[in-house]
Design a protein around this motif. Structure first.
Motif, mmCIF file in Angstrom:
data_model
loop_
_atom_site.group_PDB
_atom_site.id
_atom_site.type_symbol
_atom_site.label_atom_id
_atom_site.label_comp_id
_atom_site.label_asym_id
_atom_site.label_seq_id
_atom_site.Cartn_x
_atom_site.Cartn_y
_atom_site.Cartn_z
ATOM 1 N N ASP A 26 -3.808 -3.192 -10.176
ATOM 2 C CA ASP A 26 -4.089 -4.556 -9.714
ATOM 3 C C ASP A 26 -4.043 -5.538 -10.882
ATOM 4 O O ASP A 26 -3.498 -6.628 -10.766
ATOM 5 C CB ASP A 26 -5.454 -4.623 -9.028
ATOM 6 N N ALA A 37 -6.740 -10.308 -10.055
ATOM 7 C CA ALA A 37 -6.724 -8.909 -9.628
ATOM 8 C C ALA A 37 -7.404 -8.765 -8.263
ATOM 9 O O ALA A 37 -7.018 -7.917 -7.462
ATOM 10 C CB ALA A 37 -7.412 -8.030 -10.668
ATOM 11 N N ILE A 40 -4.861 -9.328 -5.574
ATOM 12 C CA ILE A 40 -4.019 -8.135 -5.422
ATOM 13 C C ILE A 40 -4.770 -7.060 -4.651
ATOM 14 O O ILE A 40 -4.209 -6.404 -3.774
ATOM 15 C CB ILE A 40 -3.578 -7.580 -6.803
ATOM 16 N N LEU A 41 -6.044 -6.889 -4.962
ATOM 17 C CA LEU A 41 -6.866 -5.913 -4.247
ATOM 18 C C LEU A 41 -6.879 -6.215 -2.747
ATOM 19 O O LEU A 41 -6.706 -5.311 -1.926
ATOM 20 C CB LEU A 41 -8.299 -5.922 -4.801
ATOM 21 N N ARG A 44 -3.479 -5.217 -1.349
ATOM 22 C CA ARG A 44 -3.282 -3.773 -1.340
ATOM 23 C C ARG A 44 -4.089 -3.100 -0.237
ATOM 24 O O ARG A 44 -3.616 -2.175 0.418
ATOM 25 C CB ARG A 44 -3.663 -3.197 -2.707
#
Length: 76
Positions: A26, A37, A40-41, A44
């Motif tokens: 991430d 990040a 991104i988490l 995802r």
């Protein structure tokens, strides 16, 4: 001209698949894409159901993925 139009949801699926396929962290992807990040988490884990064009562009470039956004038209 034969092109494929992708919805926001489909682009997000492509990004999620590439993150998993490439095994990129991430933090590494966030640094490459210029976002957090945490964002991104969320992507995802599927906690976001769509993605804006700006973020999609950054993520795809950072992942080295190219998609066609829209439909090309032939000149008459």
């Amino acid at each position: 001209v034969n092109t494929t139009m992708y919805s926001s949801e489909k682009i997000l699926q492509i990004i999620q698949k590439e993150i998993k396929k490439q095994g990129i962290s991430d933090i590494e992807l966030a640094n490459k894409a210029g976002c957090t990040a945490r964002y991104i988490l969320y992507l995802r884990k599927g906690e976001r159901k769509n993605i804006g064009i700006d973020y999609a562009d950054r993520m795809l470039k950072a992942l080295g993925v190219s998609v066609v956004l829209g439909q090309e038209r032939e000149e008459p």
